[in-house]
Design a protein around this motif. Structure first.
Motif, PDB file in Angstrom:
ATOM      1  N   LEU A 115      -8.881  10.219  29.611  1.00 58.89           N
ATOM      2  CA  LEU A 115      -8.818   9.184  30.644  1.00 58.89           C
ATOM      3  C   LEU A 115      -8.606   7.817  30.015  1.00 58.89           C
ATOM      4  N   ILE A 116      -7.798   7.005  30.685  1.00 59.78           N
ATOM      5  CA  ILE A 116      -7.616   5.623  30.255  1.00 59.78           C
ATOM      6  C   ILE A 116      -7.785   4.741  31.492  1.00 59.78           C
ATOM      7  N   HIS A 117      -8.764   3.846  31.429  1.00 64.74           N
ATOM      8  CA  HIS A 117      -9.064   2.942  32.542  1.00 64.74           C
ATOM      9  C   HIS A 117      -8.327   1.628  32.325  1.00 64.74           C
ATOM     10  N   ILE A 118      -7.444   1.300  33.251  1.00 60.95           N
ATOM     11  CA  ILE A 118      -6.718   0.032  33.218  1.00 60.95           C
ATOM     12  C   ILE A 118      -7.501  -0.955  34.093  1.00 60.95           C
ATOM     13  N   ALA A 119      -7.943  -2.052  33.526  1.00 61.84           N
ATOM     14  CA  ALA A 119      -8.802  -2.989  34.251  1.00 61.84           C
ATOM     15  C   ALA A 119      -8.062  -3.733  35.363  1.00 61.84           C
ATOM     16  N   SER A 120      -6.813  -4.040  35.161  1.00 61.77           N
ATOM     17  CA  SER A 120      -6.036  -4.827  36.122  1.00 61.77           C
ATOM     18  C   SER A 120      -5.239  -3.911  37.049  1.00 61.77           C
ATOM     19  N   ALA A 171       2.643   2.360  36.478  1.00 62.03           N
ATOM     20  CA  ALA A 171       3.072   3.478  37.324  1.00 62.03           C
ATOM     21  C   ALA A 171       4.549   3.337  37.691  1.00 62.03           C
ATOM     22  N   LYS A 172       4.952   2.127  38.012  1.00 68.98           N
ATOM     23  CA  LYS A 172       6.361   1.884  38.352  1.00 68.98           C
ATOM     24  C   LYS A 172       7.246   2.099  37.121  1.00 68.98           C
ATOM     25  N   HIS A 173       6.829   1.563  35.993  1.00 67.02           N
ATOM     26  CA  HIS A 173       7.607   1.687  34.762  1.00 67.02           C
ATOM     27  C   HIS A 173       7.788   3.157  34.363  1.00 67.02           C
ATOM     28  N   PHE A 174       6.702   3.932  34.442  1.00 69.86           N
ATOM     29  CA  PHE A 174       6.750   5.343  34.048  1.00 69.86           C
ATOM     30  C   PHE A 174       7.267   6.244  35.169  1.00 69.86           C
ATOM     31  N   GLU A 175       7.502   5.642  36.352  1.00 69.93           N
ATOM     32  CA  GLU A 175       7.978   6.380  37.531  1.00 69.93           C
ATOM     33  C   GLU A 175       7.043   7.545  37.868  1.00 69.93           C
ATOM     34  N   GLU A 176       5.753   7.235  37.910  1.00 70.52           N
ATOM     35  CA  GLU A 176       4.736   8.238  38.200  1.00 70.52           C
ATOM     36  C   GLU A 176       4.215   8.071  39.625  1.00 70.52           C
ATOM     37  N   GLN A 177       3.840   9.180  40.239  1.00 67.26           N
ATOM     38  CA  GLN A 177       3.265   9.167  41.582  1.00 67.26           C
ATOM     39  C   GLN A 177       1.788   8.794  41.485  1.00 67.26           C
ATOM     40  N   ILE A 178       1.368   7.893  42.352  1.00 66.41           N
ATOM     41  CA  ILE A 178      -0.016   7.428  42.356  1.00 66.41           C
ATOM     42  C   ILE A 178      -0.822   8.240  43.358  1.00 66.41           C
ATOM     43  N   LEU A 179      -1.979   8.697  42.913  1.00 64.96           N
ATOM     44  CA  LEU A 179      -2.920   9.384  43.788  1.00 64.96           C
ATOM     45  C   LEU A 179      -4.026   8.403  44.157  1.00 64.96           C
ATOM     46  N   VAL A 231      -1.212   4.089  22.323  1.00 68.76           N
ATOM     47  CA  VAL A 231      -2.645   4.381  22.478  1.00 68.76           C
ATOM     48  C   VAL A 231      -2.841   5.851  22.845  1.00 68.76           C
ATOM     49  N   ILE A 232      -2.028   6.347  23.758  1.00 71.64           N
ATOM     50  CA  ILE A 232      -2.132   7.754  24.162  1.00 71.64           C
ATOM     51  C   ILE A 232      -1.865   8.671  22.981  1.00 71.64           C
ATOM     52  N   GLU A 233      -0.829   8.379  22.215  1.00 69.99           N
ATOM     53  CA  GLU A 233      -0.523   9.194  21.027  1.00 69.99           C
ATOM     54  C   GLU A 233      -1.686   9.165  20.034  1.00 69.99           C
ATOM     55  N   THR A 234      -2.278   7.991  19.862  1.00 68.51           N
ATOM     56  CA  THR A 234      -3.427   7.864  18.957  1.00 68.51           C
ATOM     57  C   THR A 234      -4.600   8.689  19.477  1.00 68.51           C
ATOM     58  N   GLN A 235      -4.839   8.643  20.782  1.00 72.55           N
ATOM     59  CA  GLN A 235      -5.920   9.433  21.383  1.00 72.55           C
ATOM     60  C   GLN A 235      -5.680  10.932  21.161  1.00 72.55           C
ATOM     61  N   LYS A 236      -4.424  11.357  21.273  1.00 74.32           N
ATOM     62  CA  LYS A 236      -4.091  12.766  21.032  1.00 74.32           C
ATOM     63  C   LYS A 236      -4.359  13.145  19.574  1.00 74.32           C
ATOM     64  N   SER A 295      -4.905   6.682  40.545  1.00 75.03           N
ATOM     65  CA  SER A 295      -4.613   7.319  39.264  1.00 75.03           C
ATOM     66  C   SER A 295      -3.209   7.892  39.249  1.00 75.03           C
ATOM     67  N   PHE A 296      -2.716   8.109  38.042  1.00 78.49           N
ATOM     68  CA  PHE A 296      -1.481   8.862  37.828  1.00 78.49           C
ATOM     69  C   PHE A 296      -1.589   9.537  36.470  1.00 78.49           C
ATOM     70  N   MET A 297      -0.808  10.579  36.288  1.00 76.67           N
ATOM     71  CA  MET A 297      -0.783  11.297  35.026  1.00 76.67           C
ATOM     72  C   MET A 297       0.432  10.848  34.219  1.00 76.67           C
ATOM     73  N   HIS A 298       0.209  10.650  32.927  1.00 78.97           N
ATOM     74  CA  HIS A 298       1.317  10.309  32.031  1.00 78.97           C
ATOM     75  C   HIS A 298       0.984  10.868  30.655  1.00 78.97           C
ATOM     76  N   MET A 299       1.879  11.668  30.108  1.00 81.65           N
ATOM     77  CA  MET A 299       1.701  12.261  28.790  1.00 81.65           C
ATOM     78  C   MET A 299       0.377  13.044  28.711  1.00 81.65           C
ATOM     79  N   ASP A 300       0.050  13.757  29.791  1.00 83.97           N
ATOM     80  CA  ASP A 300      -1.175  14.570  29.892  1.00 83.97           C
ATOM     81  C   ASP A 300      -2.457  13.743  29.881  1.00 83.97           C
ATOM     82  N   PHE A 301      -2.362  12.477  30.164  1.00 85.33           N
ATOM     83  CA  PHE A 301      -3.544  11.620  30.283  1.00 85.33           C
ATOM     84  C   PHE A 301      -3.620  11.105  31.714  1.00 85.33           C
ATOM     85  N   LYS A 302      -4.840  10.989  32.221  1.00 86.13           N
ATOM     86  CA  LYS A 302      -5.023  10.379  33.531  1.00 86.13           C
ATOM     87  C   LYS A 302      -5.251   8.889  33.304  1.00 86.13           C
TER      88      LYS A 302
END
Length: 109
Positions: A39-44, A52-60, A15-20, A79-86
């Protein structure tokens, strides 16, 4: 790691690649790229935390703008950043307690 989360994580990256790609197409056509396009809003909250755990990203963690005047709903913006997307979600205090230390939750109440 839950296999379904791994599958979802791969799909999220697609999805992120498609958005890019869409952003590049918009740019080429002279269409204004809106800040919300990154921005990508995850409902759950559960899925958000699994990503966040899978991508090993820091959560703000921050305060969410109040959706209503009800004090019980005090939402937090995660939030966390992944592939230049929040990637973000909104969580209530009970959800925060499920994933964060008690002192971390209290700091944000």
């Amino acid at each position: 790691m839950d296999a379904s989360i791994e599958t979802k994580a791969v799909a999220l990256e697609k999805v992120i690649e498609t958005q890019k790609q869409l952003a590049k197409m918009k740019n080429n056509l002279g269409i204004i790229i809106e800040p919300m396009d990154d921005l990508i809003h995850i409902a759950s909250t559960d899925d958000f935390m699994a990503y966040a755990k899978h991508f090993e990203e820091q959560i703000l963690i921050g305060d969410a703008a109040p959706f209503e005047k009800n004090e019980i709903t005090k939402l937090k913006f995660l939030s966390f950043m992944h592939m230049d997307f929040k990637i973000y979600t909104y969580a209530i205090a009970d959800e925060m307690k499920k994933y964060f230390r008690k002192d971390a939750v209290e700091d944000h109440e």
